[in-house]
Motif scaffolding. Sequence first.
Motif, PDB file in Angstrom:
ATOM      1  N   HIS A 105      15.534  -5.515  62.913  1.00  0.00           N
ATOM      2  CA  HIS A 105      16.300  -4.729  61.948  1.00  0.00           C
ATOM      3  C   HIS A 105      16.193  -5.344  60.550  1.00  0.00           C
ATOM      4  CE1 HIS A 105      18.076  -2.955  65.553  1.00  0.00           C
ATOM      5  NE2 HIS A 105      18.291  -4.195  65.983  1.00  0.00           N
ATOM      6  N   ALA A 106      16.465  -4.522  59.561  1.00  0.00           N
ATOM      7  CA  ALA A 106      16.408  -4.986  58.177  1.00  0.00           C
ATOM      8  C   ALA A 106      17.105  -3.991  57.271  1.00  0.00           C
ATOM      9  CB  ALA A 106      14.954  -5.171  57.733  1.00  0.00           C
ATOM     10  N   LEU A 107      17.328  -4.419  56.027  1.00  0.00           N
ATOM     11  CA  LEU A 107      17.783  -3.540  54.960  1.00  0.00           C
ATOM     12  C   LEU A 107      16.629  -3.401  53.959  1.00  0.00           C
ATOM     13  CD1 LEU A 107      21.370  -5.005  54.353  1.00  0.00           C
ATOM     14  CD2 LEU A 107      20.767  -2.973  55.682  1.00  0.00           C
ATOM     15  N   PHE A 108      16.204  -2.171  53.709  1.00  0.00           N
ATOM     16  CA  PHE A 108      15.084  -1.912  52.804  1.00  0.00           C
ATOM     17  C   PHE A 108      15.596  -1.402  51.477  1.00  0.00           C
ATOM     18  CE2 PHE A 108      11.757   1.124  51.224  1.00  0.00           C
ATOM     19  CZ  PHE A 108      10.860   0.142  50.804  1.00  0.00           C
ATOM     20  N   TYR A 109      15.112  -2.009  50.386  1.00  0.00           N
ATOM     21  CA  TYR A 109      15.463  -1.611  49.024  1.00  0.00           C
ATOM     22  C   TYR A 109      14.199  -1.106  48.318  1.00  0.00           C
ATOM     23  CZ  TYR A 109      19.745  -4.465  49.600  1.00  0.00           C
ATOM     24  OH  TYR A 109      20.940  -5.021  50.026  1.00  0.00           O
ATOM     25  N   PRO A 110      14.070   0.191  48.074  1.00  0.00           N
ATOM     26  CA  PRO A 110      12.884   0.685  47.355  1.00  0.00           C
ATOM     27  C   PRO A 110      12.972   0.340  45.867  1.00  0.00           C
ATOM     28  CG  PRO A 110      14.404   2.489  47.806  1.00  0.00           C
ATOM     29  CD  PRO A 110      14.966   1.283  48.495  1.00  0.00           C
ATOM     30  N   PRO A 111      11.846   0.267  45.170  1.00  0.00           N
ATOM     31  CA  PRO A 111      11.875   0.045  43.728  1.00  0.00           C
ATOM     32  C   PRO A 111      12.683   1.149  43.055  1.00  0.00           C
ATOM     33  CG  PRO A 111       9.639  -0.094  44.566  1.00  0.00           C
ATOM     34  CD  PRO A 111      10.478   0.430  45.678  1.00  0.00           C
ATOM     35  N   THR A 112      13.535   0.772  42.096  1.00  0.00           N
ATOM     36  CA  THR A 112      14.414   1.755  41.448  1.00  0.00           C
ATOM     37  C   THR A 112      14.547   1.421  39.973  1.00  0.00           C
ATOM     38  OG1 THR A 112      15.670   2.044  43.508  1.00  0.00           O
ATOM     39  CG2 THR A 112      16.717   2.786  41.470  1.00  0.00           C
ATOM     40  N   ASN A 113      14.189   2.365  39.139  1.00  0.00           N
ATOM     41  CA  ASN A 113      14.308   2.188  37.691  1.00  0.00           C
ATOM     42  C   ASN A 113      14.283   3.581  37.063  1.00  0.00           C
ATOM     43  OD1 ASN A 113      13.612   1.839  34.867  1.00  0.00           O
ATOM     44  ND2 ASN A 113      13.066  -0.283  35.358  1.00  0.00           N
ATOM     45  N   PRO A 114      15.415   4.034  36.484  1.00  0.00           N
ATOM     46  CA  PRO A 114      15.472   5.410  35.963  1.00  0.00           C
ATOM     47  C   PRO A 114      14.599   5.637  34.744  1.00  0.00           C
ATOM     48  CG  PRO A 114      17.445   4.200  35.337  1.00  0.00           C
ATOM     49  CD  PRO A 114      16.690   3.310  36.276  1.00  0.00           C
ATOM     50  N   GLY A 115      14.088   4.569  34.145  1.00  0.00           N
ATOM     51  CA  GLY A 115      13.312   4.736  32.925  1.00  0.00           C
ATOM     52  C   GLY A 115      11.817   4.653  33.113  1.00  0.00           C
ATOM     53  N   LEU A 117      22.818  -8.700  42.173  1.00  0.00           N
ATOM     54  CA  LEU A 117      21.879  -8.564  41.054  1.00  0.00           C
ATOM     55  C   LEU A 117      20.621  -9.382  41.274  1.00  0.00           C
ATOM     56  CD1 LEU A 117      23.781  -8.314  37.673  1.00  0.00           C
ATOM     57  CD2 LEU A 117      23.027  -6.537  39.236  1.00  0.00           C
ATOM     58  N   GLY A 118      20.712 -10.428  42.094  1.00  0.00           N
ATOM     59  CA  GLY A 118      19.520 -11.196  42.403  1.00  0.00           C
ATOM     60  C   GLY A 118      18.484 -10.377  43.154  1.00  0.00           C
ATOM     61  N   THR A 119      18.912  -9.318  43.841  1.00  0.00           N
ATOM     62  CA  THR A 119      17.982  -8.374  44.482  1.00  0.00           C
ATOM     63  C   THR A 119      17.532  -7.317  43.484  1.00  0.00           C
ATOM     64  OG1 THR A 119      19.017  -8.701  46.644  1.00  0.00           O
ATOM     65  CG2 THR A 119      17.713  -6.695  46.340  1.00  0.00           C
ATOM     66  N   GLN A 120      18.484  -6.782  42.713  1.00  0.00           N
ATOM     67  CA  GLN A 120      18.154  -5.732  41.740  1.00  0.00           C
ATOM     68  C   GLN A 120      17.255  -6.259  40.623  1.00  0.00           C
ATOM     69  OE1 GLN A 120      19.146  -2.711  42.613  1.00  0.00           O
ATOM     70  NE2 GLN A 120      20.350  -3.527  44.323  1.00  0.00           N
ATOM     71  N   TYR A 121      17.308  -7.547  40.361  1.00  0.00           N
ATOM     72  CA  TYR A 121      16.388  -8.178  39.414  1.00  0.00           C
ATOM     73  C   TYR A 121      14.948  -7.813  39.778  1.00  0.00           C
ATOM     74  CZ  TYR A 121      13.935 -12.203  37.204  1.00  0.00           C
ATOM     75  OH  TYR A 121      13.094 -13.009  36.473  1.00  0.00           O
ATOM     76  N   TRP A 122      14.662  -7.763  41.082  1.00  0.00           N
ATOM     77  CA  TRP A 122      13.302  -7.465  41.547  1.00  0.00           C
ATOM     78  C   TRP A 122      13.045  -5.963  41.649  1.00  0.00           C
ATOM     79  CZ3 TRP A 122      10.391 -11.584  41.296  1.00  0.00           C
ATOM     80  CH2 TRP A 122      10.965 -12.846  41.475  1.00  0.00           C
ATOM     81  N   THR A 123      13.974  -5.234  42.260  1.00  0.00           N
ATOM     82  CA  THR A 123      13.721  -3.803  42.486  1.00  0.00           C
ATOM     83  C   THR A 123      13.617  -3.033  41.174  1.00  0.00           C
ATOM     84  OG1 THR A 123      16.105  -3.423  42.800  1.00  0.00           O
ATOM     85  CG2 THR A 123      14.782  -3.799  44.771  1.00  0.00           C
ATOM     86  N   SER A 124      14.381  -3.453  40.167  1.00  0.00           N
ATOM     87  CA  SER A 124      14.323  -2.734  38.890  1.00  0.00           C
ATOM     88  C   SER A 124      13.040  -3.036  38.122  1.00  0.00           C
ATOM     89  CB  SER A 124      15.544  -3.088  38.027  1.00  0.00           C
ATOM     90  OG  SER A 124      15.533  -4.458  37.665  1.00  0.00           O
ATOM     91  N   ARG A 125      12.300  -4.059  38.549  1.00  0.00           N
ATOM     92  CA  ARG A 125      11.012  -4.374  37.935  1.00  0.00           C
ATOM     93  C   ARG A 125       9.837  -3.730  38.675  1.00  0.00           C
ATOM     94  NH1 ARG A 125      11.237  -8.624  34.289  1.00  0.00           N
ATOM     95  NH2 ARG A 125      13.325  -9.537  34.081  1.00  0.00           N
ATOM     96  N   GLY A 126      10.155  -3.086  39.808  1.00  0.00           N
ATOM     97  CA  GLY A 126       9.099  -2.399  40.537  1.00  0.00           C
ATOM     98  C   GLY A 126       8.685  -3.051  41.829  1.00  0.00           C
ATOM     99  N   PHE A 127       9.435  -4.049  42.268  1.00  0.00           N
ATOM    100  CA  PHE A 127       9.187  -4.629  43.585  1.00  0.00           C
ATOM    101  C   PHE A 127      10.004  -3.872  44.633  1.00  0.00           C
ATOM    102  CE2 PHE A 127       8.046  -8.163  40.867  1.00  0.00           C
ATOM    103  CZ  PHE A 127       7.077  -8.873  41.568  1.00  0.00           C
ATOM    104  N   ALA A 128       9.441  -3.694  45.808  1.00  0.00           N
ATOM    105  CA  ALA A 128      10.232  -3.300  46.964  1.00  0.00           C
ATOM    106  C   ALA A 128      10.734  -4.573  47.630  1.00  0.00           C
ATOM    107  CB  ALA A 128       9.398  -2.486  47.946  1.00  0.00           C
TER     108      ALA A 128
END
Length: 663
Positions: A403-413, A442-453
């Motif tokens: 099992h895992a939690l998946f965070y797709p890349p997210t950036n509205p701009g 935010l340590g996770t969103q630091y990556w996802t908002s830059r385009g990392f999954a």
Amino acid sequence: MATFGSWPTPITSELVVRAAAGLGGVSLHGDTVTWAEQRPEEGGRTQLVQRTGDGPAVDVLPAGVNARTAAHEYGGGAWWVAENTVWFVDWADQRLYTVTGQAAPEPVTPEPEVPRGDRWADGRVTTDGRWVLVVREHHPAGGGPAQVVNEIVVLDATGQLAPRVLVSGPDFVSDPRISPDGGRLCWLQWSHPDMPWDGTELCVADLRTTDTGPLVTNAAVVAGRPDTGPGGTGAGESVSEPRWADDGSLWFISDRSDWWNIYRWVPGVDGAEAVVTMDAEIGSPQWVFGQSSYAFLSEGRTVFSSARDGLGFLAIRLADGSVVDLDVPYTSFASIQAEGDRIVFVGASAVTEPSVVSVTVDAEGTITASEILRAPRDLGLSTEWFSRPEPISFPTSGGRTAHALFYPPTNPGVTAEPGELPPLLVFIHGGPTSAARPMLQLGTQYWTSRGFAVVDVNYGGSTGYGRAYRNQLRGQWGVVDVDDCEAAARWLGEQGHVDPTKLCIRGGSAGGYTTLAALAFRDTFAAGASHYGVADLEALATETHKFESRYLDGLIGPYPARRDLYVDRSPIHHVDGFNRPLIVLQGLEDEVVPPNQAEMIVDALRTKGVPVAYVAFEGEQHGFRQAANIRRALDSELSFYAQIFGFELPDAEHIAAVPVQNL
């Protein structure tokens, strides 16, 4: 359009730490709520904050004082409240202090013979306020882990009498709790090689008061059992969080049904009865003292948090035994406290950082009032910036499901380049007996908002899925965890979610070990980041602190009898397998994973010619607490990936390039 990894974002390392506060334990007494805040911008110290009624929240401790215990190295239970007095352990000297109102803290315990040699935790004050029953971890002069003694002692609240031992003998003790009538004491105990999630015993004794303090007699085990056999077989019973109810019954959490559920023991009655049973985990592994997953309300009701399918829930067991879910907008809960109709807890969700929350419920469990006592930071961001965790399950080795939690890349701009897929960061939680937390970090969103999954893996051995799932790691550390992290990355690549040529793996502590093992023994990942990770299992077994000094018996095998396994699974002995870039980040005061382990692996990779970066942090222990170091760790890792994969950083002028040797 922009290349994945190079997306411009307001979620910088500066924002990650700006006015950040890790919220810890909560205490509820009358209309006064007390909570702990770990503040990176104040050197990572823990401040205690109180709010009474509708009044303002005020700091309890003077500037510079840090309420943190070093017991078990991981701490917890470093403070408690009795009447108008706060008791706390000061990190600097590990002595126990009291503070009332705005007065200066007063020491209660004597100065130990060895500086910081007596470490206190998890105390409770008798109803008359005269005595304190508390866990003491004693470190003698010149002694190693085998000489450390953990006991429950009684303290004179005035500090006039010397501490006196109440419970001694087991390797570890915790949770001394006094019955409402003052006539009984309960506690938890366990001994090597068990960890508390393997097997503990819940003990009850008569408590008799004398002029020199309480005495215990007629001690008996009422629940729990040790694990059995060399290295454990999984046949133990893990008991945690004992609580006395007003009617004199003793409640506790046990995994005797495979899941951590709630049970009740009644004095004079053989055995214990289940009071909350579900295919969900109530409670969590006892890495620290003072955890609280349930609490008593009035009219026979009990509030509790649980975890299932990677997400958290809050519910009430009514007096008739039925369970009602509470309608609250949170997916992660900690430090549940209650009094009357009021519940106070730390809650977080996929789009909100942790808050201290107060809710009032009626007899049927319906929320009638709600208030945020300590709000999360105002990040100044729309929730559009936040990637939401998606629980996933996927096939892995041996016909298992992980099992895992998946965070797709997210950036509205930003719009991704056509046909391009994002790089993947596989996050590995510490422990390894722990779990990914479904909350805004935010340590996770630091990556996802830059385009990392990002995929936060709950590999076999993680908590939240029952004891059988937890036991999958028995004897298999460095195998099952690596298999499951590989399987998560490959499955996401096969499903078309990520670029299968840009799979990266990162983790801290035990997660750092899994990172190093994946790079040494497998070829799935293109790069990795080890945060204070284990490189030499043999050194860990012989050099680490008492609490974890036999942990590896169950994860790998008894040492030195199975030294062969320790060598076989230690990345330091298999540097020939490393051919992918690695960055290592290490605190220089780490007593859990000493810096020499990081330096051994870095030196080996330098010699072999593998691209490697090493960032060491003065004044940091096991985990980074200081704001400047948290920022440097994040930005260094990002700079490392940018150099490895060749993408530009939109805020390069604010990020110092980390030196990468052999690149």
